[in-house]
Design an enzyme around this catalytic site. Structure first.
Site, PDB file in Angstrom:
ATOM      1  CB  SER A   1      -3.587   8.096  14.363  1.00  0.00           C
ATOM      2  OG  SER A   1      -4.358   9.278  14.367  1.00  0.00           O
ATOM      3  CG  ASN A   2      -6.441   4.291  18.137  1.00  0.00           C
ATOM      4  OD1 ASN A   2      -6.586   3.839  16.994  1.00  0.00           O
ATOM      5  ND2 ASN A   2      -6.275   3.511  19.190  1.00  0.00           N
ATOM      6  CD  GLU A   3      -4.062  10.264  18.841  1.00  0.00           C
ATOM      7  OE1 GLU A   3      -3.801   9.639  17.792  1.00  0.00           O
ATOM      8  OE2 GLU A   3      -3.526  10.002  19.935  1.00  0.00           O
TER       9      GLU A   3
ATOM     10  CD  GLU B   1      -5.581   0.384   6.350  1.00  0.00           C
ATOM     11  OE1 GLU B   1      -5.860   1.273   5.526  1.00  0.00           O
ATOM     12  OE2 GLU B   1      -4.479   0.300   6.913  1.00  0.00           O
TER      13      GLU B   1
ATOM     14  CB  SER C   1       1.717   7.006   4.680  1.00  0.00           C
ATOM     15  OG  SER C   1       0.541   6.459   5.206  1.00  0.00           O
TER      16      SER C   1
ATOM     17  CD  GLN D   1      -2.522   1.184   2.744  1.00  0.00           C
ATOM     18  OE1 GLN D   1      -2.041   0.609   3.722  1.00  0.00           O
ATOM     19  NE2 GLN D   1      -3.665   1.828   2.817  1.00  0.00           N
ATOM     20  N   GLY D   2       0.857   1.980  -1.088  1.00  0.00           N
ATOM     21  CA  GLY D   2       1.661   3.203  -1.187  1.00  0.00           C
ATOM     22  C   GLY D   2       0.795   4.432  -1.026  1.00  0.00           C
TER      23      GLY D   2
HETATM   24  C1  LIG Z   1       3.559   0.014  11.551  1.00  0.00           C
HETATM   25  C2  LIG Z   1       2.912   0.905  10.525  1.00  0.00           C
HETATM   26  C3  LIG Z   1       2.576   0.388   9.295  1.00  0.00           C
HETATM   27  C4  LIG Z   1       2.018   1.206   8.311  1.00  0.00           C
HETATM   28  N1  LIG Z   1       1.776   0.679   7.071  1.00  0.00           N
HETATM   29  C5  LIG Z   1       1.414   1.509   6.069  1.00  0.00           C
HETATM   30  C6  LIG Z   1       1.333   1.019   4.727  1.00  0.00           C
HETATM   31  O1  LIG Z   1       1.551  -0.161   4.447  1.00  0.00           O
HETATM   32  N2  LIG Z   1       1.023   1.894   3.740  1.00  0.00           N
HETATM   33  C7  LIG Z   1       0.739   3.203   3.984  1.00  0.00           C
HETATM   34  O2  LIG Z   1       0.431   3.927   3.041  1.00  0.00           O
HETATM   35  N3  LIG Z   1       0.811   3.706   5.250  1.00  0.00           N
HETATM   36  C8  LIG Z   1       1.150   2.888   6.287  1.00  0.00           C
HETATM   37  N4  LIG Z   1       1.259   3.382   7.572  1.00  0.00           N
HETATM   38  C9  LIG Z   1       1.055   4.817   7.779  1.00  0.00           C
HETATM   39  C10 LIG Z   1      -0.095   5.165   8.671  1.00  0.00           C
HETATM   40  O3  LIG Z   1      -1.307   5.058   7.987  1.00  0.00           O
HETATM   41  C11 LIG Z   1       0.198   6.580   9.198  1.00  0.00           C
HETATM   42  O4  LIG Z   1       1.306   6.469  10.058  1.00  0.00           O
HETATM   43  C12 LIG Z   1      -0.960   7.180   9.946  1.00  0.00           C
HETATM   44  O5  LIG Z   1      -1.985   7.509   9.041  1.00  0.00           O
HETATM   45  C13 LIG Z   1      -0.564   8.411  10.762  1.00  0.00           C
HETATM   46  O6  LIG Z   1       0.088   9.344   9.951  1.00  0.00           O
HETATM   47  P1  LIG Z   1       1.505   9.973  10.360  1.00  0.00           P
HETATM   48  O7  LIG Z   1       2.410   8.841  10.738  1.00  0.00           O
HETATM   49  O8  LIG Z   1       1.912  10.896   9.250  1.00  0.00           O
HETATM   50  O9  LIG Z   1       1.257  10.789  11.670  1.00  0.00           O
HETATM   51  P2  LIG Z   1       0.681  12.276  11.781  1.00  0.00           P
HETATM   52  O10 LIG Z   1      -0.515  12.416  10.916  1.00  0.00           O
HETATM   53  O11 LIG Z   1       1.792  13.232  11.596  1.00  0.00           O
HETATM   54  O12 LIG Z   1       0.191  12.263  13.265  1.00  0.00           O
HETATM   55  C14 LIG Z   1       1.064  12.453  14.391  1.00  0.00           C
HETATM   56  C15 LIG Z   1       0.186  12.490  15.637  1.00  0.00           C
HETATM   57  O13 LIG Z   1      -0.723  13.602  15.561  1.00  0.00           O
HETATM   58  C16 LIG Z   1      -2.057  13.148  15.664  1.00  0.00           C
HETATM   59  N5  LIG Z   1      -2.910  13.922  14.755  1.00  0.00           N
HETATM   60  C17 LIG Z   1      -2.688  14.187  13.446  1.00  0.00           C
HETATM   61  N6  LIG Z   1      -3.694  14.906  12.929  1.00  0.00           N
HETATM   62  C18 LIG Z   1      -4.581  15.089  13.944  1.00  0.00           C
HETATM   63  C19 LIG Z   1      -5.823  15.741  14.033  1.00  0.00           C
HETATM   64  N7  LIG Z   1      -6.370  16.346  12.987  1.00  0.00           N
HETATM   65  N8  LIG Z   1      -6.447  15.739  15.236  1.00  0.00           N
HETATM   66  C20 LIG Z   1      -5.914  15.115  16.319  1.00  0.00           C
HETATM   67  N9  LIG Z   1      -4.727  14.475  16.294  1.00  0.00           N
HETATM   68  C21 LIG Z   1      -4.079  14.463  15.122  1.00  0.00           C
HETATM   69  C22 LIG Z   1      -2.023  11.704  15.224  1.00  0.00           C
HETATM   70  O14 LIG Z   1      -3.100  10.961  15.710  1.00  0.00           O
HETATM   71  C23 LIG Z   1      -0.702  11.254  15.801  1.00  0.00           C
HETATM   72  O15 LIG Z   1      -0.816  10.925  17.146  1.00  0.00           O
HETATM   73  C24 LIG Z   1       1.775   2.578   8.589  1.00  0.00           C
HETATM   74  C25 LIG Z   1       2.101   3.101   9.847  1.00  0.00           C
HETATM   75  C26 LIG Z   1       2.667   2.281  10.804  1.00  0.00           C
HETATM   76  C27 LIG Z   1       3.029   2.885  12.130  1.00  0.00           C
END
Ligand SMILES: Cc1cc2nc3c(=O)[nH]c(=O)nc-3n(C[C@H](O)[C@H](O)[C@H](O)COP(=O)(O)OP(=O)(O)OC[C@H]3O[C@@H](n4cnc5c(N)ncnc54)[C@H](O)[C@@H]3O)c2cc1C
Length: 383
Positions: free
Chosen positions: A368-370, A245, A129, A126-127
């Protein structure tokens, strides 16, 4: 709500239980029971056994290998698979890109990809993020520019789970940077991971494992017929995929099984004599029971293959409980959980800390859970 299974549903459950516990190799089921990995071969082999029996992609249209099951039958299938410790069908194939191609892809894409996707002859990743586009996914900047009939892709993806095994990637790319809303200029492309210009770099996780990667694209040429659906309509396909998902990331039955294991170890080690620990176990058992009922409610109210918004509750609570059980396992293992490489420490205790650390990811991926809390506030509570 009716909670008792009919005679047919009970027979259906029994049939699946027998299949899962007799046809899926014991070595894989034993590894999953311990919380270990079965590797690429184990996942592929299992999915092919399931697919041959029509049990790999029941959620797909019947024409492409799906079963016309009721949501409850699908729920039972999922639950029995987890209880029998069967390595589940690869989510990227079975619940993510498969349903998207089946719903939105051209006939040519369906014929080319769906049988191979169901049988895991193609391993997808899955590409979506990017370094600055995770929760705010619509901000993604990986560009795809037309060159004749082809697309030329440049940019970077991150957190690409099991990308090291993948044959193909389903990728969100920006095809119209001028669109008035950023969601409107995104398309979904499919291409092989061994295309010239694709580079993959592993990221080491906190438990020392390698399951996620960074993926870089430098002038990757993608034939035009590998666009899914319409140009600039990728955001709606992505939303459809992300809803599916979320439903898949709340492994209630697997968490129940893990909790039963911890309880048994607590009994063996004498830790269960501690009333505070015993109360924690009971509390988790009750919370899991409540989540089970919520899962049935989501199942009962999902319409037209679309998940009910309560799937966010499943994701949120399911991952919280998964993490709580892993924490309990560390507490029961005590100092043994810190052991590495010792022959005298039971395997479950040695795995407790890495599993706890690994599961920190569960509250981040799949949205994310938030973010789930915001969805719950907006779409369920109407806040
Ligand atoms: C182990 C793992 C596997 C993954 N596998 C894939 C994959 O195969 N393909 C893929 O495309 N992606 C993948 N992901 C990416 C995943 O979907 C993202 O990490 C996730 O959507 C969170 O984005 P971020 O890491 O950019 O964090 P950010 O969006 O930068 O968030 C950082 C923190 O801020 C909080 N936050 C952000 N925005 C808000 C808001 N509006 N209100 C309140 N809180 C907020 C978040 O909840 C988090 O706690 C994976 C991630 C992990 C950790």
């Amino acid at each position: 709500m009716k909670l008792r299974l009919t005679e047919e549903e009970t027979a259906f459950r029994e049939e699946l239980r027998t299949f899962f516990t007799t046809k899926v190799p014991e070595e894989y089921r034993a590894a999953i029971a311990l919380g270990k990995h079965v590797g690429k071969d184990g996942i592929v082999h299992t999915q092919q056994i399931l697919n041959a029996a029509g049990l790999a992609v029941p959620n797909w249209p019947v024409e492409w290998g799906g079963r016309d099951w009721t949501p409850l039958q699908r729920h039972i299938w999922h639950e029995e698979m987890q209880l029998a410790c069967v390595p589940p069908p690869l989510a990227f194939n079975a619940t993510m890109i498969g349903p998207v191609i089946a719903n939105f892809g051209s006939q040519q894409l369906k014929e080319r990809f769906l049988p191979a996707t169901a049988n895991l002859d193609i391993w997808w990743c899955q590409g979506f993020s990017e370094p600055n586009a995770g929760s705010d996914l619509a901000s993604l900047t990986t560009r795809a520019v037309r060159d004749g009939d082809d697309w030329i892709v440049n940019g970077q993806k991150t957190w690409t789970t099991l990308g090291q095994y993948a044959d193909w990637i389903f990728c969100l790319v920006r095809t119209d940077p001028e669109a008035e809303r950023k969601q409107k200029g995104i398309s979904m492309l499919l291409f092989p991971m061994d295309s010239p210009g694709v580079t993959i770099r592993p990221i080491e996780l906190i438990d020392g494992g390698f399951e996620v990667n960074e993926v870089f694209f430098s002038d990757v040429r993608v034939p035009g017929d590998l666009l899914v659906g319409e140009e600039n309509a990728g955001w709606s396909y992505a939303k459809f995929l992300l809803g599916n998902e979320r439903v898949g990331v709340a492994p209630v039955a697997a968490t129940k099984r893990a909790l039963a294991g911890v309880k048994q170890h607590a009994e063996e080690t004498g830790a269960l004599a501690d009333p505070v620990l015993a109360a924690r176990i009971v509390e988790l058992e009750n919370e899991l029971l409540a989540l089970d009922l919520t899962a049935l409610r989501v199942v009962a109210h999902s319409a037209d293959g679309k998940p009910h918004p309560a799937s966010s509750v499943l994701k949120l609570k399911g991952t919280e409980l998964q993490q709580a059980v892993s924490e309990l396992a560390v507490d029961v293992a005590g100092p043994l959980s810190l052991s590495t490489g010792s022959d005298t420490v039971p395997e479950w205790a040695a795995l407790a800390a890495p599993t706890y650390l690994n599961l920190r990811k569960a509250s981040i991926y799949g949205g994310s859970n938030e973010i789930q809390r915001q969805i719950i506030a907006g779409t369920i509570l109407g806040l």
